[in-house]
Structures are given as C-alpha cells and as structure tokens.
Write a protein that holds these residues in place. Structure first.
Motif, PDB file in Angstrom:
ATOM      1  N   MET A   1      74.638  -0.234  45.073  1.00  0.00           N
ATOM      2  CA  MET A   1      75.458   0.179  46.213  1.00  0.00           C
ATOM      3  C   MET A   1      75.421  -0.890  47.305  1.00  0.00           C
ATOM      4  O   MET A   1      76.442  -1.246  47.889  1.00  0.00           O
ATOM      5  N   ALA A   2      74.227  -1.411  47.576  1.00  0.00           N
ATOM      6  CA  ALA A   2      74.079  -2.433  48.609  1.00  0.00           C
ATOM      7  C   ALA A   2      74.868  -3.686  48.234  1.00  0.00           C
ATOM      8  O   ALA A   2      75.556  -4.297  49.060  1.00  0.00           O
ATOM      9  N   MET A   3      74.795  -4.033  46.954  1.00  0.00           N
ATOM     10  CA  MET A   3      75.486  -5.223  46.450  1.00  0.00           C
ATOM     11  C   MET A   3      77.008  -5.069  46.623  1.00  0.00           C
ATOM     12  O   MET A   3      77.694  -5.985  47.069  1.00  0.00           O
ATOM     13  N   ILE A   4      77.530  -3.906  46.279  1.00  0.00           N
ATOM     14  CA  ILE A   4      78.975  -3.682  46.358  1.00  0.00           C
ATOM     15  C   ILE A   4      79.426  -3.566  47.813  1.00  0.00           C
ATOM     16  O   ILE A   4      80.522  -3.982  48.165  1.00  0.00           O
ATOM     17  N   ASN A   5      78.563  -3.038  48.644  1.00  0.00           N
ATOM     18  CA  ASN A   5      78.895  -2.967  50.080  1.00  0.00           C
ATOM     19  C   ASN A   5      79.094  -4.353  50.688  1.00  0.00           C
ATOM     20  O   ASN A   5      79.834  -4.514  51.642  1.00  0.00           O
ATOM     21  N   ASP A   6      78.432  -5.364  50.122  1.00  0.00           N
ATOM     22  CA  ASP A   6      78.540  -6.736  50.648  1.00  0.00           C
ATOM     23  C   ASP A   6      79.563  -7.580  49.896  1.00  0.00           C
ATOM     24  O   ASP A   6      79.744  -8.749  50.208  1.00  0.00           O
ATOM     25  N   ALA A   7      80.226  -7.006  48.885  1.00  0.00           N
ATOM     26  CA  ALA A   7      81.086  -7.817  48.019  1.00  0.00           C
ATOM     27  C   ALA A   7      82.529  -7.869  48.520  1.00  0.00           C
ATOM     28  O   ALA A   7      82.970  -7.037  49.308  1.00  0.00           O
ATOM     29  N   ASP A   8      83.259  -8.910  48.036  1.00  0.00           N
ATOM     30  CA  ASP A   8      84.700  -8.995  48.294  1.00  0.00           C
ATOM     31  C   ASP A   8      85.482  -8.200  47.254  1.00  0.00           C
ATOM     32  O   ASP A   8      86.561  -7.698  47.525  1.00  0.00           O
ATOM     33  N   MET A   9      84.955  -8.145  46.033  1.00  0.00           N
ATOM     34  CA  MET A   9      85.699  -7.539  44.929  1.00  0.00           C
ATOM     35  C   MET A   9      84.741  -6.807  43.986  1.00  0.00           C
ATOM     36  O   MET A   9      83.620  -7.259  43.751  1.00  0.00           O
ATOM     37  N   PHE A  10      85.218  -5.653  43.491  1.00  0.00           N
ATOM     38  CA  PHE A  10      84.466  -4.890  42.498  1.00  0.00           C
ATOM     39  C   PHE A  10      85.365  -4.718  41.272  1.00  0.00           C
ATOM     40  O   PHE A  10      86.510  -4.298  41.393  1.00  0.00           O
ATOM     41  N   VAL A  11      84.870  -5.094  40.099  1.00  0.00           N
ATOM     42  CA  VAL A  11      85.679  -5.026  38.885  1.00  0.00           C
ATOM     43  C   VAL A  11      84.986  -4.123  37.869  1.00  0.00           C
ATOM     44  O   VAL A  11      83.797  -4.281  37.597  1.00  0.00           O
ATOM     45  N   TYR A  12      85.754  -3.172  37.317  1.00  0.00           N
ATOM     46  CA  TYR A  12      85.215  -2.308  36.259  1.00  0.00           C
ATOM     47  C   TYR A  12      86.242  -2.189  35.154  1.00  0.00           C
ATOM     48  O   TYR A  12      87.369  -2.686  35.283  1.00  0.00           O
ATOM     49  N   SER A  13      85.867  -1.556  34.056  1.00  0.00           N
ATOM     50  CA  SER A  13      86.772  -1.508  32.907  1.00  0.00           C
ATOM     51  C   SER A  13      87.798  -0.389  33.080  1.00  0.00           C
ATOM     52  O   SER A  13      88.997  -0.642  33.149  1.00  0.00           O
ATOM     53  N   SER A  14      87.339   0.851  33.143  1.00  0.00           N
ATOM     54  CA  SER A  14      88.287   1.962  33.306  1.00  0.00           C
ATOM     55  C   SER A  14      87.559   3.199  33.819  1.00  0.00           C
ATOM     56  O   SER A  14      86.350   3.333  33.642  1.00  0.00           O
ATOM     57  N   ASP A  15      88.314   4.101  34.396  1.00  0.00           N
ATOM     58  CA  ASP A  15      87.729   5.372  34.818  1.00  0.00           C
ATOM     59  C   ASP A  15      87.258   6.188  33.625  1.00  0.00           C
ATOM     60  O   ASP A  15      86.465   7.111  33.765  1.00  0.00           O
ATOM     61  N   GLU A  16      87.765   5.844  32.445  1.00  0.00           N
ATOM     62  CA  GLU A  16      87.365   6.550  31.237  1.00  0.00           C
ATOM     63  C   GLU A  16      86.006   6.062  30.737  1.00  0.00           C
ATOM     64  O   GLU A  16      85.251   6.830  30.168  1.00  0.00           O
ATOM     65  N   MET A  17      85.707   4.773  30.939  1.00  0.00           N
ATOM     66  CA  MET A  17      84.417   4.226  30.495  1.00  0.00           C
ATOM     67  C   MET A  17      83.355   4.472  31.568  1.00  0.00           C
ATOM     68  O   MET A  17      82.348   5.120  31.330  1.00  0.00           O
ATOM     69  N   GLU A  18      83.608   3.920  32.763  1.00  0.00           N
ATOM     70  CA  GLU A  18      82.636   4.087  33.849  1.00  0.00           C
ATOM     71  C   GLU A  18      83.061   5.325  34.645  1.00  0.00           C
ATOM     72  O   GLU A  18      83.673   5.219  35.710  1.00  0.00           O
ATOM     73  N   THR A  19      82.727   6.482  34.099  1.00  0.00           N
ATOM     74  CA  THR A  19      83.192   7.750  34.681  1.00  0.00           C
ATOM     75  C   THR A  19      82.598   8.004  36.066  1.00  0.00           C
ATOM     76  O   THR A  19      83.067   8.857  36.797  1.00  0.00           O
ATOM     77  N   TRP A  20      81.609   7.210  36.439  1.00  0.00           N
ATOM     78  CA  TRP A  20      80.896   7.396  37.704  1.00  0.00           C
ATOM     79  C   TRP A  20      81.487   6.551  38.838  1.00  0.00           C
ATOM     80  O   TRP A  20      81.040   6.633  39.971  1.00  0.00           O
ATOM     81  N   VAL A  21      82.494   5.732  38.536  1.00  0.00           N
ATOM     82  CA  VAL A  21      82.971   4.765  39.541  1.00  0.00           C
ATOM     83  C   VAL A  21      83.627   5.437  40.751  1.00  0.00           C
ATOM     84  O   VAL A  21      83.349   5.067  41.891  1.00  0.00           O
ATOM     85  N   GLN A  22      84.485   6.410  40.509  1.00  0.00           N
ATOM     86  CA  GLN A  22      85.214   6.980  41.651  1.00  0.00           C
ATOM     87  C   GLN A  22      84.282   7.641  42.664  1.00  0.00           C
ATOM     88  O   GLN A  22      84.459   7.480  43.872  1.00  0.00           O
ATOM     89  N   SER A  23      83.277   8.362  42.192  1.00  0.00           N
ATOM     90  CA  SER A  23      82.368   8.992  43.155  1.00  0.00           C
ATOM     91  C   SER A  23      81.526   7.940  43.869  1.00  0.00           C
ATOM     92  O   SER A  23      81.205   8.084  45.053  1.00  0.00           O
ATOM     93  N   MET A  24      81.197   6.869  43.154  1.00  0.00           N
ATOM     94  CA  MET A  24      80.453   5.790  43.805  1.00  0.00           C
ATOM     95  C   MET A  24      81.295   5.123  44.896  1.00  0.00           C
ATOM     96  O   MET A  24      80.820   4.902  46.009  1.00  0.00           O
ATOM     97  N   LEU A  25      82.568   4.849  44.572  1.00  0.00           N
ATOM     98  CA  LEU A  25      83.446   4.200  45.553  1.00  0.00           C
ATOM     99  C   LEU A  25      83.613   5.073  46.798  1.00  0.00           C
ATOM    100  O   LEU A  25      83.680   4.574  47.921  1.00  0.00           O
ATOM    101  N   ALA A  26      83.653   6.383  46.583  1.00  0.00           N
ATOM    102  CA  ALA A  26      83.853   7.306  47.704  1.00  0.00           C
ATOM    103  C   ALA A  26      82.689   7.256  48.687  1.00  0.00           C
ATOM    104  O   ALA A  26      82.860   7.549  49.867  1.00  0.00           O
ATOM    105  N   SER A  27      81.511   6.857  48.210  1.00  0.00           N
ATOM    106  CA  SER A  27      80.360   6.843  49.122  1.00  0.00           C
ATOM    107  C   SER A  27      80.037   5.438  49.633  1.00  0.00           C
ATOM    108  O   SER A  27      79.000   5.221  50.244  1.00  0.00           O
ATOM    109  N   LEU A  28      80.941   4.489  49.402  1.00  0.00           N
ATOM    110  CA  LEU A  28      80.710   3.128  49.895  1.00  0.00           C
ATOM    111  C   LEU A  28      81.125   2.991  51.350  1.00  0.00           C
ATOM    112  O   LEU A  28      81.908   3.792  51.865  1.00  0.00           O
ATOM    113  N   ASP A  29      80.612   1.946  51.974  1.00  0.00           N
ATOM    114  CA  ASP A  29      80.977   1.653  53.348  1.00  0.00           C
ATOM    115  C   ASP A  29      81.509   0.211  53.386  1.00  0.00           C
ATOM    116  O   ASP A  29      80.911  -0.659  53.987  1.00  0.00           O
TER     117      ASP A  29
END
Ligand SMILES: [Zn+2]
Length: 337
Positions: A99-127
């Motif tokens: 989370m800390a790493m993504i909070n400091d990043a310019d870009m986040f890349v993942y494969s799909s919402d079907e593979m990384e099913t946890w991405v949307q909830s993670m993105l929702a809690s980012l700052d």
C-alpha cells in the motif's frame, strides 16, 4: 512530476551536464556534477541519459504484468513487483508495504479484475489521487469459465475456492499479450508523452518477438493429430483456445481447489482412453495430484509453466517470458503430436 520531467529534459538538451540529483534544478556548478562529468568523459560506455532522467515509479502485481510493463518502459521507469517468490497470486492480500509503495507511485499495473480480485478494494483505500491505474486486460476478451462439475464437491456444492467466473490466465497467449503490451504502451505515452517514440519502439520490438513466438506454437501444432493435454491447474485455456487444443484439467481455474476422488477417476479414464502420455503440473505447486493420476495410468509427469511467477530454472538462465513459453512449447510437444 511531468512538469519536472520537462524542465529536466530541456536542461539536458541545453547543456551536457552529467549525473545530477533529479530533485535539484541547479546542479550545474556544483563539484559533484563536474566530477561526474569528468568520469563520464573518460568512460564512453556509461549511459548518462538513463541515470540523469527522472524515472517514473511503477508498481506491478505479478511476474508477466511486470515483464510486459518493463519491456515497454525500458530505462524510463523503476518498476516494482508486488507478488514474488512463488506466493499464490490467486489468493493474494496486499500488505502494508504494498500500500505504501503504491501510494508513492506514478502508475499501478495489474492484469485483470478477474485475476487480481483484490485490486478494486485496495485501490479504494489508497491515498494517491494522481495514480494512473492500468489493467492489462483492458482490450482483451476473456474466455468464459467452462461449465463443468469438477469444481463441485461430492454434495454438488460449487467449490468456493474457485473464485473465477472467466479464465484470467490471459498472459499465456502470445497473441493476446501483444494487446496487453499495446495497452501498457498507451498508458506510458499518456503519462509521459515526451518519450512516446521510445515507448512505441520498445513495444513494437517486443510485439515482434511475441509474434515470432506465436508462429512457433502454430507451426509446432499445425499437423498434430493428438491435441489433448492434461494439466493439474486449469491455467492453459488460452493456449488451448489459440491453437485448437483441448485442455483437460484435474483442478480448477484457481489454485488450491480441492479435487474430488471422482474427478481424479474421471481424468484417469480420459488419460487411458486417449492414451495421454504426460500429466502436467505447474511450477511452484505440489505435484501430488498430477503424480496420483500418473501413477494410476502409467503416464509421466512434467512441468508446464503457468508463469504466475518466473520459474527459477528460467531466471537462473537470465531469461524471461519468451524463453519460458518456448520451454512450455517443448513440454506440450510431449503430448501434442
Ligand atoms: Zn492460475
């Protein structure tokens, strides 16, 4: 970030200053910088451009996502991979460090919402309001999961471990990967248009390698009469779909799906009926199920890379996705003949 890049790039084109801290905008006169200049003058091999430019900070989820992003970015980004060392991508939970790493990043890349099913909830809690989020599957039509019984237990309940309604393993088809590379390229050009030529050239070079890989698969399988293969993890549906093969999986689309004795008996029967010589298991997985089927049918076991992580044998040879897929091709040729 983007403005700073422009400033730096114009500074660089006006002068031949060498290594300067990207954060500092007045380094020309300082000693460190003239020392670095001197060093570079005596060593023509040093690539000054790549050390001077402000790199984009990019976080990727797992191996193929990392590789396809890295191929497009070249030297222009520092790219992190969240899930390493054989950790199960299908059941991943982001850590505080992620989370800390993504909070400091310019870009986040993942494969799909079907593979990384946890991405949307993670993105929702980012700052991180400026984060550019890239789904590599954006331009890909995912294959529906097959309606079959093997994800059910003896009582007919759907196995809750198998979380996928579609097949998420889109990185195993060299044709679809070219589309994933295209999506990544467009994202880099959007965030960093000054280097669009470089991203375009990198993407085209890799897409050309992927096309060669696709043609190797096509040529190898074109005349085969035996087109069935048996896997432990149902990860190879895109290869089957692309090259007109039939995947028979003992387990499910997700890992850790419990396999019922009746499914194993069913697969045993098919292996005997079609005289299947090899049962494949994927890297990093327990091969017990594949071995059970192999023992009961007289087939052999062999490894087929699902590439959810980079296999150590490929990494140790300093190789990546393309070489791993060539080894997959060799392994599949044990069955497809
Ligand atoms: Zn998988």
């Amino acid at each position: 970030m983007r403005n700073l890049n422009k400033v730096l790039i114009s500074l660089l084109s006006l002068s031949t200053l060498a290594a300067c801290a990207p954060e500092s905008q007045e380094p020309v006169e300082d000693n460190e910088s003239s020392e670095a200049n001197a060093t570079n003058e005596t060593n023509e091999e040093t690539d000054t451009a790549s050390t001077e430019e402000e790199k984009l900070s990019v976080v990727t989820t797992f191996y193929p996502v990392y590789e396809f992003t890295d191929q497009v970015a070249g030297d222009h980004a520092d790219i992190e991979m969240m899930i390493t060392g054989g950790t199960d991508v299908h059941h991943y939970e982001p850590s505080a460090r992620d989370m800390a790493m993504i909070n400091d990043a310019d870009m986040f890349v993942y494969s799909s919402d079907e593979m990384e099913t946890w991405v949307q909830s993670m993105l929702a809690s980012l700052d991180n309001e400026d984060l550019v989020v890239v789904e590599q599957a954006a331009a890909v039509d995912l294959i529906e999961a097959e309606e079959d019984e093997h994800a059910e237990d003896e009582h007919g309940h759907e196995d809750e471990e198998d979380v996928h309604a579609v097949d998420p393993h889109i990185w195993l088809d060299p044709v679809l990967v070219q589309e994933q590379v295209e999506t990544v390229k467009e994202a880099f050009i959007n965030i960093d248009p000054d280097r669009s030529e470089s991203y375009t050239a990198n993407a085209e070079a890799y897409q050309s390698d992927l096309q060669d890989l696709h043609e190797e698969f096509e040529a190898a399988f074109s005349d085969a009469e035996q087109r069935r293969f048996v896997t432990q993890h149902e990860a190879f549906g895109y290869i089957a779909h692309r090259y007109d093969l039939t995947q028979m999986a003992v387990g499910g689309l997700s890992t850790e799906v419990e396999v019922s004795p009746s499914r194993i008996a069913e697969i045993n029967q098919l292996v005997e009926e079609f005289d299947i010589p090899v049962i494949y298991f994927q890297e990093g997985a327990n091969s017990a199920i594949a071995e059970t089927v192999a023992n009961e049918t007289g087939a052999e076991v062999a490894e087929l890379y699902s590439l959810e992580s980079l296999p150590a044998a490929v990494e140790d040879d300093g190789q990546g996705y393309i070489e791993a897929m060539k080894r997959n091709l060799e392994a599949l040729e044990m069955s497809i003949q």
